[in-house]
Write an enzyme that holds these catalytic residues in place. Structure first.
Site, PDB file in Angstrom:
ATOM      1  N   PHE A   1       1.034  -1.214   0.198  1.00 59.67           N
ATOM      2  CA  PHE A   1      -0.066   0.396  -0.274  1.00 59.67           C
ATOM      3  C   PHE A   1       0.978   1.362   0.212  1.00 59.67           C
ATOM      4  CE2 PHE A   1      -2.345  -3.221   1.475  1.00 59.67           C
ATOM      5  CZ  PHE A   1      -4.017  -3.327   1.080  1.00 59.67           C
TER       6      PHE A   1
ATOM      7  N   HIS B   1      -7.014  -5.517  11.496  1.00 57.90           N
ATOM      8  CA  HIS B   1      -7.635  -4.061  10.032  1.00 57.90           C
ATOM      9  C   HIS B   1      -8.653  -4.789   9.657  1.00 57.90           C
ATOM     10  CE1 HIS B   1      -3.989  -1.265   9.497  1.00 57.90           C
ATOM     11  NE2 HIS B   1      -4.670  -1.093  10.338  1.00 57.90           N
TER      12      HIS B   1
ATOM     13  N   ASP C   1      -5.477 -10.225   3.838  1.00 63.03           N
ATOM     14  CA  ASP C   1      -5.253 -10.715   3.064  1.00 63.03           C
ATOM     15  C   ASP C   1      -5.429 -12.488   3.477  1.00 63.03           C
ATOM     16  OD1 ASP C   1      -2.681 -12.168   3.992  1.00 63.03           O
ATOM     17  OD2 ASP C   1      -2.069 -10.159   3.400  1.00 63.03           O
TER      18      ASP C   1
ATOM     19  N   GLN D   1      -1.569  -6.267   9.848  1.00 64.17           N
ATOM     20  CA  GLN D   1      -1.749  -5.117   9.372  1.00 64.17           C
ATOM     21  C   GLN D   1      -2.063  -5.716   8.207  1.00 64.17           C
ATOM     22  OE1 GLN D   1       1.308  -2.688  10.073  1.00 64.17           O
ATOM     23  NE2 GLN D   1      -0.074  -1.283  10.159  1.00 64.17           N
TER      24      GLN D   1
ATOM     25  N   ILE E   1      12.654  -9.951   3.530  1.00 63.78           N
ATOM     26  CA  ILE E   1      11.688 -10.640   4.049  1.00 63.78           C
ATOM     27  C   ILE E   1      12.226 -12.671   4.500  1.00 63.78           C
ATOM     28  CG2 ILE E   1       9.332 -11.391   5.867  1.00 63.78           C
ATOM     29  CD1 ILE E   1       8.893  -8.630   5.325  1.00 63.78           C
TER      30      ILE E   1
END
Length: 244
Positions: free
Chosen positions: A39, A123, A108, A105, A233
């Site tokens: 985002f 969220h 998905d 956050q 990551i």
């Protein structure tokens, strides 16, 4: 590829993780390695789409066609998008009692798909689908097809928190409990710019626990962290796992 410094830090993180009582705090950067758009990065969704327009109660109530098309095209996770090695290792560490849970956050569902059990979705999530007017649950298929609520005719929506709405109390409370009992928090893939979600890493530091940040880009709270790695990551978590 990780630098020598990153590998050395991965070894340090493994030592913290091996002590248990770790909590993972995840953001969109984790899911980009599964092929989903994030985002807030330079190429993120919010550079092309105004969140206050598409992800607001006002859009849901007064521009529903626009609201529906945005969520169908951008946020409904395609079937070919699967949990990546990062999601899988986090679930593995939870199963081995090294990780107490995940604060995320993300909306998905990839943590769940990977096998994580204790998840605070700050969220919200794509499901359940429900009527914005009367609250009656409905199906994903009816939402995608734009079918109104069969009970009252209201607009169907996802359980994602829209701008101007409060965070889900149950998940917010769980995130607080996970943070309270954490010896270590590992942040993966979050810019840590969104409040009140970013309060949890700050709480960890305030109580004297260890804060670790793994993200490709700099974050708003790098200055607070005990260890910071700006790299992939998946590669970093794999390196940590190799030292366990």
């Amino acid at each position: 590829m990780l630098s020598h410094k990153d590998v050395d830090q991965a070894k340090q993180i493994a030592e913290f993780l091996a002590k248990g009582d770790c909590v993972i705090f995840s953001g969109a950067g984790l899911s980009t390695e599964s092929g989903l758009a994030d985002f807030r990065s330079k190429n993120g969704l919010w550079k092309k789409h105004d969140p206050s327009r598409y992800c607001s109660v006002n859009c849901l109530e007064y521009n529903y066609d626009e609201f529906l098309e945005f969520y169908k095209a951008r946020l409904m996770v395609p079937e070919n998008v699967k949990p990546n090695i990062g999601h899988q290792l986090i679930a593995k560490w939870e199963a081995k009692k090294l990780v107490n849970g995940v604060i995320t956050q993300n909306i998905d569902g990839l943590h769940q798909a990977a096998g994580s059990k204790i998840i605070a979705e700050l969220h919200g999530g794509l499901e359940p689908i429900f009527c914005h007017r009367c609250g009656t649950n409905d199906t994903v298929q009816n939402f995608i097809n734009g079918i109104p609520c069969k009970k009252c005719g209201g607009h169907l929506r996802t359980s994602i928190v829209l701008f101007g709405e409060s965070l889900p109390q149950k998940d917010f409370t769980l995130a607080g409990k996970l943070t309270e009992h954490a010896r270590t928090m590992i942040v993966v893939g979050s810019s840590l710019t969104v409040s009140p979600a970013n309060m949890f890493p700050q709480m960890v530091k305030n109580k004297g626990a260890t804060l670790i940040i793994i993200n490709r880009d700099e974050t708003a709270l790098d200055y607070l962290a005990d260890i910071v790695i700006h790299s992939s990551i998946g590669e970093t978590l794999s390196a940590i796992n190799n030292f366990l």
